[in-house]
Design a protein around this motif. Structure first.
Motif, PDB file in Angstrom:
ATOM      1  N   ALA A 233      -1.688  -1.067   3.042  1.00  9.66           N
ATOM      2  CA  ALA A 233      -2.544  -0.147   3.798  1.00  9.66           C
ATOM      3  C   ALA A 233      -1.917   1.236   3.885  1.00  9.66           C
ATOM      4  O   ALA A 233      -2.602   2.255   3.737  1.00  9.66           O
ATOM      5  N   GLU A 234      -0.606   1.298   4.121  1.00 12.66           N
ATOM      6  CA  GLU A 234       0.071   2.601   4.211  1.00 12.66           C
ATOM      7  C   GLU A 234       0.017   3.349   2.886  1.00 12.66           C
ATOM      8  O   GLU A 234      -0.155   4.570   2.852  1.00 12.66           O
ATOM      9  N   TYR A 235       0.151   2.616   1.789  1.00  9.29           N
ATOM     10  CA  TYR A 235       0.065   3.259   0.477  1.00  9.29           C
ATOM     11  C   TYR A 235      -1.336   3.840   0.257  1.00  9.29           C
ATOM     12  O   TYR A 235      -1.483   5.012  -0.142  1.00  9.29           O
ATOM     13  N   LEU A 236      -2.380   3.038   0.533  1.00  9.34           N
ATOM     14  CA  LEU A 236      -3.752   3.509   0.308  1.00  9.34           C
ATOM     15  C   LEU A 236      -4.115   4.655   1.247  1.00  9.34           C
ATOM     16  O   LEU A 236      -4.821   5.590   0.866  1.00  9.34           O
ATOM     17  N   ALA A 237      -3.601   4.600   2.493  1.00  6.68           N
ATOM     18  CA  ALA A 237      -3.976   5.611   3.483  1.00  6.68           C
ATOM     19  C   ALA A 237      -3.194   6.904   3.317  1.00  6.68           C
ATOM     20  O   ALA A 237      -3.780   7.988   3.219  1.00  6.68           O
ATOM     21  N   PHE A 238      -1.877   6.802   3.295  1.00  2.00           N
ATOM     22  CA  PHE A 238      -1.054   8.000   3.387  1.00  2.00           C
ATOM     23  C   PHE A 238      -0.669   8.589   2.031  1.00  2.00           C
ATOM     24  O   PHE A 238      -0.231   9.725   1.953  1.00  2.00           O
ATOM     25  N   GLU A 239      -0.833   7.799   0.965  1.00  2.00           N
ATOM     26  CA  GLU A 239      -0.548   8.345  -0.372  1.00  2.00           C
ATOM     27  C   GLU A 239      -1.816   8.574  -1.183  1.00  2.00           C
ATOM     28  O   GLU A 239      -1.837   9.440  -2.059  1.00  2.00           O
ATOM     29  N   LYS A 240      -2.859   7.801  -0.900  1.00  2.00           N
ATOM     30  CA  LYS A 240      -4.116   7.948  -1.640  1.00  2.00           C
ATOM     31  C   LYS A 240      -5.239   8.557  -0.787  1.00  2.00           C
ATOM     32  O   LYS A 240      -6.341   8.769  -1.283  1.00  2.00           O
ATOM     33  N   GLY A 241      -4.955   8.830   0.479  1.00  2.00           N
ATOM     34  CA  GLY A 241      -5.921   9.528   1.334  1.00  2.00           C
ATOM     35  C   GLY A 241      -7.152   8.743   1.703  1.00  2.00           C
ATOM     36  O   GLY A 241      -8.194   9.322   2.022  1.00  2.00           O
ATOM     37  N   MET A 242      -7.062   7.408   1.685  1.00  2.00           N
ATOM     38  CA  MET A 242      -8.229   6.587   2.020  1.00  2.00           C
ATOM     39  C   MET A 242      -8.210   6.220   3.510  1.00  2.00           C
ATOM     40  O   MET A 242      -7.169   6.232   4.163  1.00  2.00           O
TER      41      MET A 242
END
Length: 456
Positions: A233-242
């Motif tokens: 979730a952190e990767y998708l949210a904070f690195e991919k802006g989702m």
């Protein structure tokens, strides 16, 4: 040291093995353990002293003996491979694919323990999330970046409610991508299949990442499952802006596994046998939510926990309530009446609701209608208790009007179909409709101008 194998297992007790101490070992380091046949198991360092290292093994320790077992310290924490290919995939509790497809193609790995978020970098949650469920949207609104758990009981419809939220959750007035991360800990096979089938049938599986640790998996795996899910979730949210919605079920199974491991390690127990660090351990998971400056993404959490014996004062819901921003409580009495979702309106709370509703976010009358529904339904409970003693025919006209309001509130506002997706306007209009059962002078929580504008 990586590349060097050691021997010297002192003891094996359940998932815990004690190794003779070696130099340059660090806490949470990943360990590769091999039995006499070369079969590999993965573990992590959970305790270090001058004379020994304690390792938790992710899986069975059957077949490990003291003389022939070897181990290698890998100089790295447990990591999850991340990439765009995460979406639409199903993994086990350790992040290994179980959907029949190969591992995702990516060179990027992230520590499953996460990185602390600087409190100064956090952005206050404000954006309203529409779940399409009146009991949540109307009276216990969810906002982006919030931690809003569901307190349930054994046999209640929390899994059905979680699946409905995942299918229907959307940001109002925004086209930004909304994806889901699902973590199942100690769940039965039929529950896991229910979620997979539901997501496939509704077409949202392509936007869901699933981590499943089934009931027959080693209990230690449940400790890692939510950490892998939150890392994704952190990767998708904070690195991919989702915008990511994380649903974790069942946190009670997670805490039971924590208690089991704690007992095996011989730690001093706290309330009801749970370890004294239960609060800080849960906080490690729940605080991996929110929004941060410099990133357009966000993580919103909906942990689900089944309260043992429906006891809301049990350590798990008790501590969860301290850490999170409210709770959605499911009531057994409503469930037995056939009401879905059986949300106990008076026991539920969303502490951030006031910041995500109102003009330009939902509607100007949202806060007033919600407050009036709470107040009126609270009075219904009191009148029902009175009617049980003296009989309904002895009640005054106003009291009987409140009873009719209470019936309509449960049958029309709370009750809705499993696939019924209501807009916030629909929810508020239903609220106004059932408030017509009460005289205008009883609507003390709503301003006269709003009554004139919206009461038909």
């Amino acid at each position: 040291m990586k590349g060097v194998e050691y021997r010297g297992v002192t003891s094996v007790d359940g998932p815990i093995i004690v190794l003779k101490s070696t130099e340059n070992v660090f806490y949470n380091e990943t360990v590769c353990v091999r039995d006499r046949n070369g079969v590999k198991r993965t573990g992590k360092v959970v305790d270090i002293s001058q004379s020994a290292v304690v390792v938790q093994v992710f899986g069975s320790t059957t077949g490990l003996d003291l003389d022939e077992t070897s181990f290698e310290f890998l100089d790295e924490p447990l990591e999850l491979r991340v990439g765009e290919g995460l979406l639409g995939r199903v993994f086990n509790g350790l992040g290994e694919p179980i959907d029949g497809y190969p591992p995702i193609v990516s060179s990027q790995k992230r520590n499953v323990n996460g990185n602390p978020i600087n409190p100064y970098a956090r952005v206050y949650p404000r954006d309203f999330i529409q779940t399409g469920i009146s009991a949540i949207d109307g009276m216990n609104s969810l906002v982006r970046g919030q931690k809003l758990p569901i307190f349930s009981g054994n046999g209640l419809s929390h899994n059905k409610l979680a699946a409905q939220i995942i299918r229907q959750a959307k940001l109002r007035n925004s086209d930004e991508k909304f994806v889901m991360v699902f973590a199942g800990m100690g769940i039965k096979y039929d529950v896991a299949k229910f979620f997979v089938d539901t997501f496939e049938e509704s077409g949202v599986l392509a936007n869901v990442v699933m981590f499943q640790s089934l009931a027959d998996a080693p209990s230690i795996e449940r400790i890692i499952t939510p950490r892998c899910a939150l890392t994704a979730a952190e990767y998708l949210a904070f690195e991919k802006g989702m915008h990511v919605l994380v649903v974790m079920t069942d946190m009670t199974n997670y805490c039971e596994a924590l208690r089991e491991i704690s007992t095996t390690r011989g730690e001093v127990p706290g309330r009801k046998g749970y370890p004294g660090y239960l609060y800080s351990d849960l906080a490690e998971l729940y605080e991996r939510a929110g929004k941060i400056k410099g990133s357009s993404g966000s993580i919103t959490q909906i942990p689900i926990l089944s309260m043992p014996n429906d006891d809301i004062s049990h350590p798990i819901p008790d501590l969860t309530g301290y850490i999170t921003e409210g709770q959605i409580v499911l009531g057994r009495e409503l469930f037995q009446k056939g009401i879905y979702p059986p949300v106990a309106a008076l026991s539920s709370l969303s502490r951030l609701m006031k910041d995500g509703i109102g003009p330009e976010m939902t509607r100007e009358d949202h806060a007033a209608v919600s407050s009036q529904l709470f107040a009126s339904y609270s009075k219904v409970k009191t009148i029902r208790n009175l009617a049980a003693i003296i009989g309904e025919e002895e009640l005054g006209e106003i009291d009987r009007q409140y009873l009719r309001f209470g019936e309509r509130f449960e049958e029309e506002f709370l009750t809705q179909g499993e696939f019924e997706d209501r807009s916030i306007e629909d929810t508020l209009n239903i609220g106004w409709t059932i408030l017509q059962e009460l005289p205008v002078e009883e609507l003390t929580r709503i301003k006269p101008e709003l009554i004139e504008k919206y009461r038909k």
